[in-house]
Structures are given as C-alpha cells and as structure tokens.
Design a protein around this motif. Structure first.
Motif, PDB file in Angstrom:
ATOM      1  N   GLN A  93       0.750  -1.162   0.090  1.00 18.53           N
ATOM      2  CA  GLN A  93       0.116   0.013   0.025  1.00 18.53           C
ATOM      3  C   GLN A  93       0.838   1.326  -0.147  1.00 18.53           C
ATOM      4  O   GLN A  93       0.534   2.176  -0.561  1.00 18.53           O
ATOM      5  N   ASP A  94       1.900   1.233   0.832  1.00 17.06           N
ATOM      6  CA  ASP A  94       2.689   2.066   0.940  1.00 17.06           C
ATOM      7  C   ASP A  94       3.614   2.826  -0.423  1.00 17.06           C
ATOM      8  O   ASP A  94       3.796   3.845  -0.742  1.00 17.06           O
ATOM      9  N   VAL A  95       3.760   1.800  -1.464  1.00 15.92           N
ATOM     10  CA  VAL A  95       4.610   2.077  -2.469  1.00 15.92           C
ATOM     11  C   VAL A  95       3.853   1.859  -3.830  1.00 15.92           C
ATOM     12  O   VAL A  95       4.519   1.985  -4.805  1.00 15.92           O
ATOM     13  N   SER A  96       2.510   1.418  -3.628  1.00 14.90           N
ATOM     14  CA  SER A  96       1.746   1.388  -5.006  1.00 14.90           C
ATOM     15  C   SER A  96       1.406   2.552  -5.414  1.00 14.90           C
ATOM     16  O   SER A  96       0.898   3.507  -4.525  1.00 14.90           O
TER      17      SER A  96
ATOM     18  N   THR B  28      -3.133   0.716  -3.009  1.00 17.30           N
ATOM     19  CA  THR B  28      -3.734  -0.659  -2.837  1.00 17.30           C
ATOM     20  C   THR B  28      -2.712  -1.899  -2.607  1.00 17.30           C
ATOM     21  O   THR B  28      -1.560  -1.512  -3.171  1.00 17.30           O
ATOM     22  N   ALA B  29      -3.164  -2.906  -2.231  1.00 18.12           N
ATOM     23  CA  ALA B  29      -2.420  -4.254  -1.989  1.00 18.12           C
ATOM     24  C   ALA B  29      -3.087  -5.218  -2.666  1.00 18.12           C
ATOM     25  O   ALA B  29      -4.326  -5.225  -2.468  1.00 18.12           O
TER      26      ALA B  29
ATOM     27  N   LEU C 267       9.275  -5.781  -1.454  1.00 14.09           N
ATOM     28  CA  LEU C 267       9.394  -4.890  -2.642  1.00 14.09           C
ATOM     29  C   LEU C 267      10.212  -5.648  -3.774  1.00 14.09           C
ATOM     30  O   LEU C 267      10.040  -5.076  -5.094  1.00 14.09           O
ATOM     31  N   MET C 268      11.340  -6.525  -3.500  1.00 13.93           N
ATOM     32  CA  MET C 268      11.613  -7.347  -4.511  1.00 13.93           C
ATOM     33  C   MET C 268      10.513  -8.301  -5.469  1.00 13.93           C
ATOM     34  O   MET C 268      10.649  -8.308  -6.669  1.00 13.93           O
TER      35      MET C 268
ATOM     36  N   GLY D 196       7.381  -6.885 -12.162  1.00 10.64           N
ATOM     37  CA  GLY D 196       7.237  -5.858 -13.152  1.00 10.64           C
ATOM     38  C   GLY D 196       6.160  -4.882 -12.664  1.00 10.64           C
ATOM     39  O   GLY D 196       5.743  -4.233 -13.506  1.00 10.64           O
ATOM     40  N   GLU D 197       5.854  -4.919 -11.353  1.00 12.99           N
ATOM     41  CA  GLU D 197       4.910  -3.875 -10.790  1.00 12.99           C
ATOM     42  C   GLU D 197       5.655  -2.443 -10.722  1.00 12.99           C
ATOM     43  O   GLU D 197       6.685  -2.443 -10.119  1.00 12.99           O
TER      44      GLU D 197
END
Length: 281
Positions: free
Chosen positions: A113-116, A120-121, A239-240, A246-247
C-alpha cells in the motif's frame, strides 16, 4: 553483477521501511521471538541429551575399546549438533513465517500500500485457514528441498580441500536462495503465484536472489539477529517481489522518516492517501 547489488539494496530498503514504521516492526518481532524460544529449547535439549542419543543409536560400539568408542561417538555427536544448527537456519524462516502468517501478511500488505501508485495491495481472496494450509504445504516442500541440499553438501564436505573451501560457499548461496523463496512467498502467494512459478521467477534472477538472501543467511547465523531482521526481511522481499513481477513502485517517501512511528494509525486508516491526493490535484 548489477542484480547482486540490487538484491542487497532491497534487503536494506526493507530494514529502512520497518525502521520508519515502528508499530509494524513491533508486531513483526512477535513470531520470531516465539520461534526463537522453541528452537533454543530444542538445541539446549540436544546439547544435554545428544550424547545419550548417539550412544543409544550406536549399540554396536558398546564393546569398542578406549579411546575409539569415545572418539567415534564424540564425532557423531558433533555432526548431529552441526546438522541441527544447519537445519535450524534453513527452517527458521519457514517456521517463523508459518507461526506469524497473519502478522507478516499484514506487514507485507502495508508495504504494498505504501509503495503502490494507487495505494492498494493485492489480495488473495482466500480464507485464513486456506492461506495457512497453502503456506504450510509449500514451506514443507521447500524444507524438504533444503534438507536434501544440506545432506548433499554435508557429504561433499568430506572431500579434502574442496569440502573446506568451496562447499561452505555453495552452502551459503543455497541457504540464501531458499531464504529468499520463503520470504518472497508472503507477497507472491497473496498474488496467487504458485510455488512452481515462484521458483521459476527466482531462478530467472539468481544474482538478485543471492544478493538479497545470502547476506541475510550469514546474518541469521548470529544468535538472535534473525528475530530482529525478520520484519525488515519480509518488507524487503515484498519490494523485490514487485520488481520480479514488473509492478510499478513509487519512492519510499523518505521525508516521512520523522513521526512515522506515531503516525501508523493514520496510515492504516488511509493507506496511499497521499498518492491519491496528488492525482486529484
């Protein structure tokens, strides 16, 4: 070689993420502490009664003369304890993830959620019992593979020179690969990526995997370190996993370092709200 550094970078990013989110880090410590107590009790019991077990398992040596009986059984006791230590390192992550499935699922979702870009997750849509079953089944398959590798490397360790130089290095890379598989499984399983597909993904980026998992495996050899690194390892593996699939991933919002520990409640109430506000503007 670039992937090797990138993998290590994800390990560091994960530790930074949990450092900025104190509440998530605190919850993420609980499963590791529980597992550590269980493993420590098992190893202490082995240290006390391992010699008796070896004596029971080798009745054919009862009539051997001194010092051969003591040397033989002493060697087997050391081998048993060494194998147990190796097995504990290989299985600690799997058992901790199984014990802490709800905790690490929540932590991984918060990272997504933080990096999208849309805040969203991904969700599996499966009930908790089903997720636990899949996690336990896949973890068992990975542990079996890891044990087979451990037995093979242990046997190769008796080869002069090679067994004392090359084999340990291979062992650390093997351990790093399986650690990474277990950790990325938290995020990939939530995306309905099956074990066979996960292994194929990791095999396609071996340097990235080794850069992440091998330093972590080395760190896990230090007592108690695994407990404190596990939450950050799960965050870094999430994160990896996004890169492997490829997100798109936004920056880590470095400016939020201060006050994030107290601000976790607000983040949970409105994950990704900052990114949505930017898009409305």
């Amino acid at each position: 070689m670039r992937d090797l550094g990138a993998g290590f970078g994800y390990l560091l990013k994960g530790q930074r993420w949990v450092a900025r989110h104190g509440k998530q880090y605190g919850f993420g410590l609980l499963p590791g502490l529980i597992t550590l107590v269980l493993y420590a009790a098992a190893l202490v019991a082995l240290a006390f009664w391992g010699e008796d077990f070896v004596a029971w398992a080798t009745p054919f040596a009862d009539d051997w003369s001194s010092p051969w009986q003591g040397l033989f059984r002493g060697f087997l006791t050391v081998v048993l304890f060494a194998l147990s230590l190796l097995l504990s390192v290989l299985t600690f992550t799997a058992v901790t993830l199984l014990v802490g499935q709800p905790f690490y699922e929540s932590l991984s979702e918060k990272v997504d959620q933080d990096v999208s870009p849309d805040g969203t997750a991904p969700e599996s849509g499966l009930p908790l019992w089903r997720e636990l079953w899949i996690s336990a089944r896949d973890s068992l398959r990975i542990v079996v593979r890891a044990v087979l590798w451990g037995i093979l490397l242990f046997a190769l360790g008796f080869i002069p020179f090679v067994g004392q130089t090359v084999v340990p290095v291979i062992g650390f890379f093997v351990t790093g690969f399986f650690l990474t598989e277990e950790l990325t499984a938290v995020a990939l399983q939530r995306r309905s990526v099956q074990l066979r597909e996960r292994l194929a993904l990791l095999h396609s980026r071996k340097l990235l995997v080794w850069g992440f998992g091998t330093p972590l495996g080395l760190a896990f050899l230090v007592p108690f370190v695994a407990v404190f690194l596990m939450p950050g390892a799960v965050a870094g593996a999430t994160l990896m996993a996004r890169e492997l699939l490829g997100e798109d991933t936004e920056g880590e919002n470095e400016g939020d370092t201060e006050g994030d520990t107290e601000g976790d409640t607000e983040e949970e109430a409105a994950p990704g709200s900052a990114s949505r506000a930017l898009r409305r503007d």
